[in-house]
Design a protein around this motif. Sequence first.
Motif, PDB file in Angstrom:
ATOM      1  N   ARG B  54      31.281  12.209  12.211  1.00 47.32           N
ATOM      2  CA  ARG B  54      32.057  11.442  11.240  1.00 47.32           C
ATOM      3  C   ARG B  54      31.190  10.636  10.266  1.00 47.32           C
ATOM      4  O   ARG B  54      31.679   9.712   9.617  1.00 47.32           O
ATOM      5  CB  ARG B  54      33.074  10.524  11.950  1.00 47.32           C
ATOM      6  CG  ARG B  54      34.092  11.301  12.786  1.00 47.32           C
ATOM      7  CD  ARG B  54      35.087  10.370  13.440  1.00 47.32           C
ATOM      8  NE  ARG B  54      35.892   9.680  12.460  1.00 47.32           N
ATOM      9  CZ  ARG B  54      36.368   8.447  12.619  1.00 47.32           C
ATOM     10  NH1 ARG B  54      36.114   7.781  13.724  1.00 47.32           N
ATOM     11  NH2 ARG B  54      37.091   7.882  11.697  1.00 47.32           N
ATOM     12  N   SER B  55      29.915  11.008  10.168  1.00 47.60           N
ATOM     13  CA  SER B  55      29.068  10.335   9.185  1.00 47.60           C
ATOM     14  C   SER B  55      29.605  10.537   7.777  1.00 47.60           C
ATOM     15  O   SER B  55      29.531   9.652   6.935  1.00 47.60           O
ATOM     16  CB  SER B  55      27.639  10.884   9.241  1.00 47.60           C
ATOM     17  OG  SER B  55      27.085  10.667  10.504  1.00 47.60           O
ATOM     18  N   CYS B  56      30.154  11.734   7.524  1.00 50.20           N
ATOM     19  CA  CYS B  56      30.661  12.040   6.186  1.00 50.20           C
ATOM     20  C   CYS B  56      31.812  11.103   5.828  1.00 50.20           C
ATOM     21  O   CYS B  56      31.928  10.640   4.689  1.00 50.20           O
ATOM     22  CB  CYS B  56      31.095  13.492   6.101  1.00 50.20           C
ATOM     23  SG  CYS B  56      32.162  14.035   7.448  1.00 50.20           S
ATOM     24  N   GLU B  57      32.649  10.812   6.832  1.00 48.86           N
ATOM     25  CA  GLU B  57      33.760   9.888   6.577  1.00 48.86           C
ATOM     26  C   GLU B  57      33.224   8.514   6.198  1.00 48.86           C
ATOM     27  O   GLU B  57      33.709   7.864   5.273  1.00 48.86           O
ATOM     28  CB  GLU B  57      34.655   9.753   7.815  1.00 48.86           C
ATOM     29  CG  GLU B  57      35.476  10.993   8.133  1.00 48.86           C
ATOM     30  CD  GLU B  57      36.473  10.723   9.257  1.00 48.86           C
ATOM     31  OE1 GLU B  57      37.079   9.634   9.267  1.00 48.86           O
ATOM     32  OE2 GLU B  57      36.632  11.586  10.132  1.00 48.86           O
ATOM     33  N   ALA B  58      32.188   8.095   6.933  1.00 48.05           N
ATOM     34  CA  ALA B  58      31.608   6.777   6.666  1.00 48.05           C
ATOM     35  C   ALA B  58      30.962   6.741   5.287  1.00 48.05           C
ATOM     36  O   ALA B  58      31.149   5.795   4.522  1.00 48.05           O
ATOM     37  CB  ALA B  58      30.580   6.441   7.747  1.00 48.05           C
ATOM     38  N   CYS B 195      28.949  12.767   1.179  1.00 51.32           N
ATOM     39  CA  CYS B 195      29.162  13.368   2.498  1.00 51.32           C
ATOM     40  C   CYS B 195      28.137  14.464   2.766  1.00 51.32           C
ATOM     41  O   CYS B 195      27.627  14.610   3.880  1.00 51.32           O
ATOM     42  CB  CYS B 195      30.581  13.908   2.614  1.00 51.32           C
ATOM     43  SG  CYS B 195      31.040  15.047   1.296  1.00 51.32           S
ATOM     44  N   VAL B 196      27.845  15.241   1.709  1.00 55.06           N
ATOM     45  CA  VAL B 196      26.870  16.325   1.857  1.00 55.06           C
ATOM     46  C   VAL B 196      25.508  15.734   2.194  1.00 55.06           C
ATOM     47  O   VAL B 196      24.800  16.218   3.078  1.00 55.06           O
ATOM     48  CB  VAL B 196      26.790  17.154   0.557  1.00 55.06           C
ATOM     49  CG1 VAL B 196      25.627  18.132   0.622  1.00 55.06           C
ATOM     50  CG2 VAL B 196      28.097  17.890   0.314  1.00 55.06           C
ATOM     51  N   GLU B 197      25.170  14.667   1.489  1.00 56.75           N
ATOM     52  CA  GLU B 197      23.847  14.095   1.645  1.00 56.75           C
ATOM     53  C   GLU B 197      23.640  13.492   3.036  1.00 56.75           C
ATOM     54  O   GLU B 197      22.570  13.611   3.620  1.00 56.75           O
ATOM     55  CB  GLU B 197      23.625  13.014   0.586  1.00 56.75           C
ATOM     56  CG  GLU B 197      22.183  12.577   0.507  1.00 56.75           C
ATOM     57  CD  GLU B 197      21.962  11.698  -0.719  1.00 56.75           C
ATOM     58  OE1 GLU B 197      21.687  12.268  -1.780  1.00 56.75           O
ATOM     59  OE2 GLU B 197      22.099  10.476  -0.595  1.00 56.75           O
ATOM     60  N   ILE B 198      24.670  12.869   3.584  1.00 56.69           N
ATOM     61  CA  ILE B 198      24.461  12.158   4.851  1.00 56.69           C
ATOM     62  C   ILE B 198      24.500  13.088   6.055  1.00 56.69           C
ATOM     63  O   ILE B 198      23.977  12.766   7.109  1.00 56.69           O
ATOM     64  CB  ILE B 198      25.493  11.023   5.022  1.00 56.69           C
ATOM     65  CG1 ILE B 198      24.955   9.991   6.036  1.00 56.69           C
ATOM     66  CG2 ILE B 198      26.843  11.580   5.474  1.00 56.69           C
ATOM     67  CD1 ILE B 198      25.718   8.708   6.063  1.00 56.69           C
ATOM     68  N   CYS B 199      25.100  14.244   5.907  1.00 52.80           N
ATOM     69  CA  CYS B 199      25.360  15.086   7.074  1.00 52.80           C
ATOM     70  C   CYS B 199      24.069  15.432   7.804  1.00 52.80           C
ATOM     71  O   CYS B 199      23.143  16.010   7.236  1.00 52.80           O
ATOM     72  CB  CYS B 199      26.060  16.375   6.651  1.00 52.80           C
ATOM     73  SG  CYS B 199      26.395  17.435   8.060  1.00 52.80           S
ATOM     74  N   VAL B 203      25.997  20.620   7.589  1.00 54.72           N
ATOM     75  CA  VAL B 203      27.219  21.422   7.663  1.00 54.72           C
ATOM     76  C   VAL B 203      27.557  21.909   6.263  1.00 54.72           C
ATOM     77  O   VAL B 203      28.031  23.009   6.064  1.00 54.72           O
ATOM     78  CB  VAL B 203      28.375  20.567   8.244  1.00 54.72           C
ATOM     79  CG1 VAL B 203      29.698  21.291   8.116  1.00 54.72           C
ATOM     80  CG2 VAL B 203      28.081  20.184   9.677  1.00 54.72           C
ATOM     81  N   MET B 204      27.264  21.050   5.293  1.00 52.60           N
ATOM     82  CA  MET B 204      27.620  21.347   3.911  1.00 52.60           C
ATOM     83  C   MET B 204      26.394  21.723   3.112  1.00 52.60           C
ATOM     84  O   MET B 204      25.371  21.035   3.176  1.00 52.60           O
ATOM     85  CB  MET B 204      28.299  20.125   3.281  1.00 52.60           C
ATOM     86  CG  MET B 204      29.660  19.858   3.869  1.00 52.60           C
ATOM     87  SD  MET B 204      30.159  18.129   3.634  1.00 52.60           S
ATOM     88  CE  MET B 204      29.335  17.317   4.973  1.00 52.60           C
TER      89      MET B 204
ATOM     90  N   LEU C 122      15.231  19.039   5.451  1.00 53.57           N
ATOM     91  CA  LEU C 122      14.397  18.514   6.529  1.00 53.57           C
ATOM     92  C   LEU C 122      15.224  17.845   7.636  1.00 53.57           C
ATOM     93  O   LEU C 122      15.024  18.092   8.822  1.00 53.57           O
ATOM     94  CB  LEU C 122      13.391  17.517   5.947  1.00 53.57           C
ATOM     95  CG  LEU C 122      12.378  16.943   6.930  1.00 53.57           C
ATOM     96  CD1 LEU C 122      11.594  18.068   7.603  1.00 53.57           C
ATOM     97  CD2 LEU C 122      11.412  16.013   6.210  1.00 53.57           C
ATOM     98  N   LYS C 123      16.193  17.044   7.206  1.00 55.28           N
ATOM     99  CA  LYS C 123      16.980  16.296   8.194  1.00 55.28           C
ATOM    100  C   LYS C 123      17.723  17.253   9.114  1.00 55.28           C
ATOM    101  O   LYS C 123      17.728  17.084  10.340  1.00 55.28           O
ATOM    102  CB  LYS C 123      17.972  15.389   7.435  1.00 55.28           C
ATOM    103  CG  LYS C 123      18.891  14.615   8.345  1.00 55.28           C
ATOM    104  CD  LYS C 123      19.704  13.617   7.541  1.00 55.28           C
ATOM    105  CE  LYS C 123      20.341  14.327   6.368  1.00 55.28           C
ATOM    106  NZ  LYS C 123      21.274  13.517   5.620  1.00 55.28           N
TER     107      LYS C 123
END
Lengths: 448, 316, 174
Positions: B54-58, B195-199, B203-204, C122-123
Amino acid sequence: MKTHLANQGKVVDSHKRSADGAPWTLKEKLLLGMTMQQYIVQAVRNPFNWILALIFAVGLPLIAGRFFFGLNWVTHSSNDYPWGLFLGFGLFAMVPLSASGFMLGTTVEIFGRHDFRPIERLALLNGLLGYLFAVIYLLVDLGQPWRLPYPMVVSFGPAAVLFLVAWHVATYLSVQVAEVSSSFFEWIGWPAAKKFIREITVGLTVSGIILSTLHQGALGALFTYAPGKVHPLWYSASFQWLFFFVSAIPAGLCMVIAVSTIARKTMAWRCDEEFKTNLDKLTISLAKGASMGLVTYFTIKTIGIAHDNEWGYLATGWGAWYMVEMVFGVLLPIAIFAWAIRNRSASLARVGAFLTVAGIVLNRLNTALITFNWRLYQEIPHWREVIISLTIFAIYIVTYRFILYRLPILFEWKEEKVLVPETVAAAVRSNEKYQGAPEPVATYRTTD
Amino acid sequence: MSGISRRKFLTCTLVGAGATALSLKTDAFASAKLEGYPDSMGVLVDLGRCVGCRSCEAACNREQNLPAPAQSFEDQSIFDQTFHNGQKRRTDENAYTVVNRYEPEGTENPVYRKVQCNHCNEPACLTSCFVNAYTKTSEGAVIYNPNICVGCRNCMIACPFNVPAYSYSSATNPIIKKCIFCYDTRLKNGQPPACVEICPQQVMTFGHRKELIEIAHERIKTHPDRYIDHLYGEDEVGGTSWMYLAPAPFEEIGFDTTMNNEPIISNVKDFLGTVPMVLAIWPALFTGFHLLATRKHDIEHHGDDHQKHKDEEKKS
Amino acid sequence: MRIKMIVPVIVATFVLVAGFTSLPAEAAPPAQVRIDQLSKDFEPVLFDHANHIEMVGDCGECHHHTTGTAAKDPDCMRCHNSGSSGERVACRDCHAAEPFSADHLKTTTEDRKRYHRDLLGLKAAYHRSCMGCHEAGGGPTGCLDCHLRTESGDALFRAGKHTPTPTEKAAGHH
């Protein structure tokens, strides 16, 4: 009112009192020829007014609350059911029931069936009020109702069906105001204005047909945006607009039968002899038109199912519900109308008309609300939403009654013939003068 | 009383029809198929990689300045929530994206599905909006102008993915709330959405839509055991900028697999096509009926009191 | 072993954002790797590389074919069958810290002639490499087992002292 008449009271049906020849004042016209006291007494005496008062006492604060606290105070704020009762009933059911205006307008003005005249004005008024209140329901439902003119002046989305609906309903509402205004001009005594409306009647009527065809259909077409949400039995990409348009024909005609029945029963004093004597005959004639519409509607609904091959759905629970709608809202009325027309029984035709009206309302509710999101879940409207819908409908009834009591809709305005063409200009001038005059002293002179 | 002349009467009719026609001039042409912008960006969502953190939600909540959620984004118990007869969570005015957990039969691990606006090539919300509040940008985002929205909520009816939500809680300025592909803050500057960046699992995958389609099919080809052989969103409702790969049948993880490959507006075409026809045919048709149905006398003296007609009828 | 070490002493730190791009193949592997790409929301992770070398033994488990051992995946074997060590060993040499930047997209997905167009950032390379083993071998798998959140991270996830109180309910209705 009955008591008033029993006490030798007079009914306002012309500019002058029959007894002494003195003209009615505007105030007297508004008070139906009674004094203020008499008027209040008769209003309080009417038990129906008490029911209305109760509805308003609860409903009006709720309507105010909707604007102060937002839609989430009166609805479930559903993102899955963005359209609730306000539109499901208020817009989608009120509009087809208001098709009467263009139906009777067409019959009388275009097809020259002047024998429908006694009921034409009622049909036009029914159309006007239905649309007006559909817009009022819409205003309650819109998130930002003060932006209602935006699609006309600020930003255009011409590819949207709703854009078409907005423009057509707005235009058609003006057409209907014009159509109904001739009774108002008679009542208030502006013959020149009435004459102008008469001159453009055919133009108004034809544009009325165009606008009605398109937006009655467009209301159906709105649901073609939601192919996966409306149950297939109530959905057809190709024919949805036809379903809505064709069903609006019997809906409008039957609404006229229904309203005339209620008016004949509850305000007999207001109906003139011509209306009363012709009503049964006209009811049968309207029933003929309605039954033709219903048969056509049933046929195309069946074609719709065949076209999309949806027979399998008929065996499901939704199918049973669909059958209920079709049997009680369409097939039973057809049978009743057939019997009524054959036996020339107006009262039976009235039963059929009420059933049809209920059937069309059910159809619209089914499309917009009940079978909507059939694959998700069914939502029961919030109690405040129900009460507000009911309250607006009560305002509709009160407005309807207010106009029927006064304007020459159910009766013919007398004395009209004394206005000879040569004096029209003079009459207009004198009336202009009266417009600014204080109410109690205003008098209306006819050129005698 | 002067009667209405035929010319006058026809003029009335045409003015009525003309006024209608003016307001509708583009209806008939509005339904041409749009293939999407050639350089449209997109996101490939590989649900096989999602672990439900749920990082994307955050990240979405922070990026879009959304209200605080009822529960922490750490709280995994949210996956057990159901509403109305088993409905999973959906996007609303407080969340432009949500992740739901599914346990399809025969899969060892749960499958998580992220929901957000799919940014259709030919968006139903856009085509249904009567004030043109939606725009499909050349970058692929479907954005929304809250300053002209009237609040009819037709877009919510039209969206086949049930994405747009409404801020019902506001009495004075309720607006549509939905994912805008982080257009204002990121996409138009060439950055991927928050959301893409934090995943943590990527996934994205963010990129040009047409290249993502190639990559998606490559993944299916390379690992046929991991994926259902379908790229959801490649063709659905005319194609979407956000597309999904899934490790389990799509219908078992909350996707509507009954969708047509035609954009939603195609369903409306039949009606839109009739509009100019009605406008063109009706005036002449009904004027013709009028001329056929009424006698010459009726037309010339149309404005007369109808009593006259009745008198005549009685006489005849 | 614990990865969650907040020892500030850095023996042979590879700072991910550092400018050098490759490492001589024969250079000694780093004993510890400092991972601080997400330092806004998470404290840096000090990855005990030496310990993992000891535990896993085979560099090819994590480093594909680049450390001199032959590639394990038969698909990789089609090209990378020599077993010679590569010039690029560190994860970040191939897996970009910002995989979706406009510049990087030009060299990956947009480069139609490239075979490895679909390359993890990378992540994700770290997470997807670590998580498989950790799940199979009983290593830590929870987010917080490796990452300590900063104040900003707690605010982001509405966790720690930012956890919503039960009364702080969102108005949304489903």
